[in-house]
Design a protein around this motif. Structure first.
Motif, mmCIF file in Angstrom:
data_model
loop_
_atom_site.group_PDB
_atom_site.id
_atom_site.type_symbol
_atom_site.label_atom_id
_atom_site.label_comp_id
_atom_site.label_asym_id
_atom_site.label_seq_id
_atom_site.Cartn_x
_atom_site.Cartn_y
_atom_site.Cartn_z
ATOM 1 N N GLU A 1 33.484 44.671 35.284
ATOM 2 C CA GLU A 1 33.323 43.221 35.411
ATOM 3 C C GLU A 1 33.342 42.560 34.038
ATOM 4 O O GLU A 1 33.921 41.479 33.862
ATOM 5 C CB GLU A 1 32.026 42.897 36.142
ATOM 6 C CG GLU A 1 31.788 41.422 36.396
ATOM 7 C CD GLU A 1 32.868 40.779 37.266
ATOM 8 O OE1 GLU A 1 33.017 39.545 37.222
ATOM 9 O OE2 GLU A 1 33.562 41.523 37.996
ATOM 10 N N GLN A 2 32.725 43.210 33.045
ATOM 11 C CA GLN A 2 32.742 42.674 31.688
ATOM 12 C C GLN A 2 34.167 42.624 31.154
ATOM 13 O O GLN A 2 34.595 41.637 30.541
ATOM 14 C CB GLN A 2 31.872 43.542 30.769
ATOM 15 C CG GLN A 2 31.806 43.055 29.328
ATOM 16 C CD GLN A 2 31.177 41.675 29.219
ATOM 17 O OE1 GLN A 2 30.056 41.475 29.668
ATOM 18 N NE2 GLN A 2 31.895 40.728 28.622
ATOM 19 N N PHE A 3 34.922 43.688 31.427
ATOM 20 C CA PHE A 3 36.315 43.735 30.988
ATOM 21 C C PHE A 3 37.124 42.632 31.669
ATOM 22 O O PHE A 3 37.938 41.956 31.031
ATOM 23 C CB PHE A 3 36.903 45.111 31.310
ATOM 24 C CG PHE A 3 38.384 45.218 31.045
ATOM 25 C CD1 PHE A 3 38.870 45.304 29.753
ATOM 26 C CD2 PHE A 3 39.285 45.233 32.098
ATOM 27 C CE1 PHE A 3 40.236 45.390 29.504
ATOM 28 C CE2 PHE A 3 40.653 45.321 31.859
ATOM 29 C CZ PHE A 3 41.122 45.402 30.563
ATOM 30 N N ARG A 4 36.892 42.446 32.969
ATOM 31 C CA ARG A 4 37.614 41.412 33.719
ATOM 32 C C ARG A 4 37.332 40.024 33.147
ATOM 33 O O ARG A 4 38.246 39.213 32.958
ATOM 34 C CB ARG A 4 37.200 41.485 35.192
ATOM 35 C CG ARG A 4 38.176 40.883 36.170
ATOM 36 C CD ARG A 4 37.643 41.000 37.582
ATOM 37 N NE ARG A 4 36.461 40.155 37.751
ATOM 38 C CZ ARG A 4 36.504 38.883 38.114
ATOM 39 N NH1 ARG A 4 37.664 38.308 38.368
ATOM 40 N NH2 ARG A 4 35.402 38.171 38.238
ATOM 41 N N ALA B 1 43.017 38.608 37.924
ATOM 42 C CA ALA B 1 41.610 39.013 37.839
ATOM 43 C C ALA B 1 41.054 39.351 39.221
ATOM 44 O O ALA B 1 40.263 40.294 39.367
ATOM 45 C CB ALA B 1 40.785 37.907 37.190
ATOM 46 N N ARG B 2 41.452 38.567 40.240
ATOM 47 C CA ARG B 2 40.981 38.853 41.598
ATOM 48 C C ARG B 2 41.540 40.189 42.101
ATOM 49 O O ARG B 2 40.835 40.981 42.732
ATOM 50 C CB ARG B 2 41.371 37.716 42.535
ATOM 51 C CG ARG B 2 40.550 36.447 42.358
ATOM 52 C CD ARG B 2 40.764 35.486 43.515
ATOM 53 N NE ARG B 2 42.143 34.984 43.566
ATOM 54 C CZ ARG B 2 42.543 33.896 42.933
ATOM 55 N NH1 ARG B 2 41.690 33.178 42.210
ATOM 56 N NH2 ARG B 2 43.802 33.490 43.029
ATOM 57 N N THR C 1 40.728 46.236 42.945
ATOM 58 C CA THR C 1 41.066 47.599 42.516
ATOM 59 C C THR C 1 39.836 48.316 41.997
ATOM 60 O O THR C 1 39.612 49.496 42.292
ATOM 61 C CB THR C 1 42.153 47.558 41.428
ATOM 62 O OG1 THR C 1 43.300 46.885 41.924
ATOM 63 C CG2 THR C 1 42.549 48.959 41.001
ATOM 64 N N PHE C 2 39.021 47.612 41.213
ATOM 65 C CA PHE C 2 37.787 48.210 40.696
ATOM 66 C C PHE C 2 36.846 48.596 41.836
ATOM 67 O O PHE C 2 36.169 49.628 41.785
ATOM 68 C CB PHE C 2 37.085 47.238 39.739
ATOM 69 C CG PHE C 2 37.886 46.900 38.503
ATOM 70 C CD1 PHE C 2 38.864 47.760 38.031
ATOM 71 C CD2 PHE C 2 37.657 45.716 37.809
ATOM 72 C CE1 PHE C 2 39.611 47.454 36.896
ATOM 73 C CE2 PHE C 2 38.391 45.406 36.677
ATOM 74 C CZ PHE C 2 39.369 46.273 36.222
ATOM 75 N N LEU D 1 46.120 57.696 45.129
ATOM 76 C CA LEU D 1 45.579 56.962 46.270
ATOM 77 C C LEU D 1 46.192 55.571 46.364
ATOM 78 O O LEU D 1 46.607 55.129 47.443
ATOM 79 C CB LEU D 1 44.052 56.869 46.152
ATOM 80 C CG LEU D 1 43.322 56.076 47.246
ATOM 81 C CD1 LEU D 1 43.421 56.795 48.584
ATOM 82 C CD2 LEU D 1 41.852 55.869 46.863
ATOM 83 N N LEU D 2 46.273 54.864 45.233
ATOM 84 C CA LEU D 2 46.849 53.523 45.224
ATOM 85 C C LEU D 2 48.320 53.547 45.628
ATOM 86 O O LEU D 2 48.799 52.643 46.327
ATOM 87 C CB LEU D 2 46.693 52.896 43.838
ATOM 88 C CG LEU D 2 45.276 52.561 43.376
ATOM 89 C CD1 LEU D 2 45.302 51.953 41.983
ATOM 90 C CD2 LEU D 2 44.577 51.628 44.345
ATOM 91 N N GLU D 3 49.032 54.568 45.178
ATOM 92 C CA GLU D 3 50.456 54.664 45.511
ATOM 93 C C GLU D 3 50.674 54.864 47.007
ATOM 94 O O GLU D 3 51.708 54.455 47.550
ATOM 95 C CB GLU D 3 51.089 55.811 44.724
ATOM 96 C CG GLU D 3 51.210 55.530 43.230
ATOM 97 C CD GLU D 3 51.580 56.766 42.434
ATOM 98 O OE1 GLU D 3 51.602 57.865 43.036
ATOM 99 O OE2 GLU D 3 51.847 56.640 41.227
#
Length: 329
Positions: free
Chosen positions: A247-250, A264-265, A270-271, A297-299
């Motif tokens: 969240e800090q990175f976002r 960002a959303r 994804t996070f 998994l995402l793929e």
């Protein structure tokens, strides 16, 4: 189904293909891993490619863990260095038939004081070459005369030896002044001296001289094996959790205008999927294999899974399992 990651086609047959990290190429004697997946079916090729990718991650991690100098190895080197030099000084003192003259004693005191100062300057300038021969001798003593280190590990070892060398010079200077109770100040050296003698690491074939090798046949055999699961019961590690750091990175990406709100959303979702799959743990608890598993998994997630009511209430892994045998875009 779209493109299949890390695959190429030769005729009708799919082949797994992945670049080897530059640092590991000397150990494998190749720049990439290639093996036939033995199928022309894209569904089968996707599953086998994912399995081969995870196994290649295991291979890379095993090489890193086995071939590179660990912190224990470096601690052992600085301990060997310190104890060897002081033991030699003690032996020379005991073998002398006559005591040192005052001029000889003063010369030694001045010499070791200046050596300590020069070592500090070399350390400040990252001038590791001043201890190159000493480091080679310590590495050879511990791992064998044919020991080999890559550029980064050699510099790590020289840096540690140079830092410990300041304490070695100051210990010898103290002896020349009649003080045999000198205590090192270097944290790594102090910790190493307080522990039992550290034995040479087992299985470090690179440090012992013979590079590791892996064939495409071994990788092809791994493709047919069952995929590994994450090891249970990971040790507790302190530090900020993934959700906090993510969240800090976002927020940082938004504040610096690197990301738009939509990006960002999407990142937040994804996070959340990552935490759902691996739990909300401190960052250092995750491994490269976790990242590779999550990438696969995402793929495999359907593009519009979030809008399909069929998938409501299911985890990402459950969705992938549900559509694995279907041709979902």
């Amino acid at each position: 189904m779209g493109l299949i990651p890390n695959t190429t086609r030769r005729g009708a047959i799919y082949h797994f293909r992945r670049a080897v990290p530059a640092r590991l190429q000397p150990f494998l004697d190749r720049s990439e891993l290639i093996c036939s997946l033995g199928t022309s079916d894209p569904k089968v090729a996707r599953a086998l490619s994912r399995r081969a990718y995870l196994r290649s991650e295991d291979l890379f991690e095993a090489l890193v863990a086995r071939e590179m100098l660990t912190d224990d190895d470096i601690s052992a080197l600085v301990r060997d260095f310190y104890e060897t030099v002081l033991a030699r000084d003690s032996a020379v003192r005991l073998m002398r038939d006559e005591p040192l003259s005052e001029s000889e004693r003063q010369y030694r005191s001045d010499y070791y004081r200046e050596l300590a100062e020069n070592s500090r300057l070399d350390l400040a300038k990252s001038a590791f070459g001043s201890v190159q021969l000493i480091t080679s001798a310590m590495v050879g003593k511990r791992f064998g005369s044919d020991a080999q280190l890559d550029k980064l590990d050699r510099r790590r070892a020289m840096s540690a030896i140079l830092q410990a060398g300041i304490d070695v010079a100051e210990a010898l200077h103290a002896r020349a002044e009649g003080d045999f109770g000198f205590e090192p100040r270097d944290k790594r050296l102090k910790a190493a001296l307080e522990q039992p003698a550290i034995s040479a690491s087992s299985g470090r074939t690179n440090v012992h001289g013979t590079p590791s090798s892996a064939s495409c046949d071994e990788l092809a055999e791994a493709v047919g094996a069952s995929p590994q699961t994450n090891a249970p019961g990971r040790p507790s590690i302190s530090g900020p959790t993934f959700s906090v750091a993510a969240e800090q990175f976002r927020e940082d990406q938004l504040r610096r205008k690197i990301w738009e709100q939509q990006t960002a959303r999407q990142a937040r979702k994804t996070f959340e999927l990552f935490c759902e799959r691996f739990g909300d743990q401190p960052l250092s608890a995750y491994t490269r294999r976790d990242a590779a598993t999550f990438k696969a998994l995402l793929e495999d997630l359907p593009a519009l899974y979030g809008k399909d009511p069929t998938f409501k209430g299911k985890t990402a892994q459950q969705i992938v399992d549900a559509v694995r045998d279907l041709d979902v875009p």
